[in-house]
Design a protein around this motif. Structure first.
Motif, PDB file in Angstrom:
ATOM      1  N   LEU A  37      -2.509   5.909  -0.522  1.00  0.00           N
ATOM      2  CA  LEU A  37      -1.330   6.504  -0.514  1.00  0.00           C
ATOM      3  C   LEU A  37      -1.246   7.232   1.095  1.00  0.00           C
ATOM      4  N   ARG A  38      -2.092   7.890   1.622  1.00  0.00           N
ATOM      5  CA  ARG A  38      -1.940   8.221   3.047  1.00  0.00           C
ATOM      6  C   ARG A  38      -1.633   7.402   3.899  1.00  0.00           C
ATOM      7  N   ILE A  39      -2.120   5.788   4.037  1.00  0.00           N
ATOM      8  CA  ILE A  39      -1.880   5.063   5.038  1.00  0.00           C
ATOM      9  C   ILE A  39      -0.800   4.270   4.731  1.00  0.00           C
ATOM     10  N   VAL A  40      -0.584   4.608   3.478  1.00  0.00           N
ATOM     11  CA  VAL A  40       1.234   3.999   3.400  1.00  0.00           C
ATOM     12  C   VAL A  40       1.903   4.544   3.580  1.00  0.00           C
ATOM     13  N   ALA A  43       2.225   4.425   7.783  1.00  0.00           N
ATOM     14  CA  ALA A  43       2.138   3.216   8.056  1.00  0.00           C
ATOM     15  C   ALA A  43       4.545   3.263   7.807  1.00  0.00           C
ATOM     16  N   ALA A  44       4.879   4.141   6.983  1.00  0.00           N
ATOM     17  CA  ALA A  44       6.062   4.329   6.608  1.00  0.00           C
ATOM     18  C   ALA A  44       7.147   4.875   7.784  1.00  0.00           C
ATOM     19  N   HIS A  66      -6.490  -0.842   2.931  1.00  0.00           N
ATOM     20  CA  HIS A  66      -5.909  -0.942   2.377  1.00  0.00           C
ATOM     21  C   HIS A  66      -4.506  -1.044   2.296  1.00  0.00           C
ATOM     22  N   LEU A  67      -3.683  -1.447   2.915  1.00  0.00           N
ATOM     23  CA  LEU A  67      -2.321  -1.686   3.049  1.00  0.00           C
ATOM     24  C   LEU A  67      -2.235  -2.544   2.480  1.00  0.00           C
ATOM     25  N   ALA A  68      -3.007  -3.849   2.543  1.00  0.00           N
ATOM     26  CA  ALA A  68      -2.721  -5.030   2.091  1.00  0.00           C
ATOM     27  C   ALA A  68      -2.404  -4.451   0.016  1.00  0.00           C
ATOM     28  N   ARG A  69      -3.195  -3.949  -0.249  1.00  0.00           N
ATOM     29  CA  ARG A  69      -3.767  -3.738  -1.736  1.00  0.00           C
ATOM     30  C   ARG A  69      -2.828  -3.471  -2.149  1.00  0.00           C
ATOM     31  N   ALA A  70      -2.235  -2.071  -1.349  1.00  0.00           N
ATOM     32  CA  ALA A  70      -0.983  -1.038  -1.576  1.00  0.00           C
ATOM     33  C   ALA A  70       0.503  -2.567  -1.730  1.00  0.00           C
ATOM     34  N   TYR A  71       0.808  -3.239  -0.305  1.00  0.00           N
ATOM     35  CA  TYR A  71       1.114  -3.827  -1.044  1.00  0.00           C
ATOM     36  C   TYR A  71       1.430  -4.968  -2.244  1.00  0.00           C
TER      37      TYR A  71
END
Length: 96
Positions: A37-40, A43-44, A66-71
């Motif tokens: 969530l912090r990284i997303v 990025a947002a 982290h971004l790949a898993r978040a996506y």
């Protein structure tokens, strides 16, 4: 049956003892780990992967993972869809 507040309290108590209960959510913003969530969020805001890695003192590979898993959890294909995916972000505690 209205037991969600009780279930949320039980999860909090389990965590307080050091237990690691499974996540209730598997998709959506609520399914993201605190790190994801912090990284997303960064990025947002428009930060690059390199800027995020530098700010959080992690490797570029960590940010990418982290971004790949978040996506996948958010059901999106890329960074351009992040703002829409985060709209109406809820708290991490289930409510009625």
């Amino acid at each position: 049956m209205g037991a969600r507040p009780l279930a949320a309290r039980a999860r909090e108590e389990l965590r307080a003892t050091g237990a690691r209960p499974r996540r209730e959510w598997r998709t959506g913003v609520e399914a993201l780990t605190p790190s994801e969530l912090r990284i997303v969020r960064l990025a947002a805001e428009g930060r690059t992967n390199r800027e995020i890695a530098h700010q959080l003192y992690v490797t570029l590979k960590t940010v990418e993972g982290h971004l790949a898993r978040a996506y996948a959890k958010l059901g999106i294909e890329g960074r351009t869809q992040l703002l829409h995916a985060l709209e109406g972000e809820k708290t991490r505690v289930p409510t009625l």
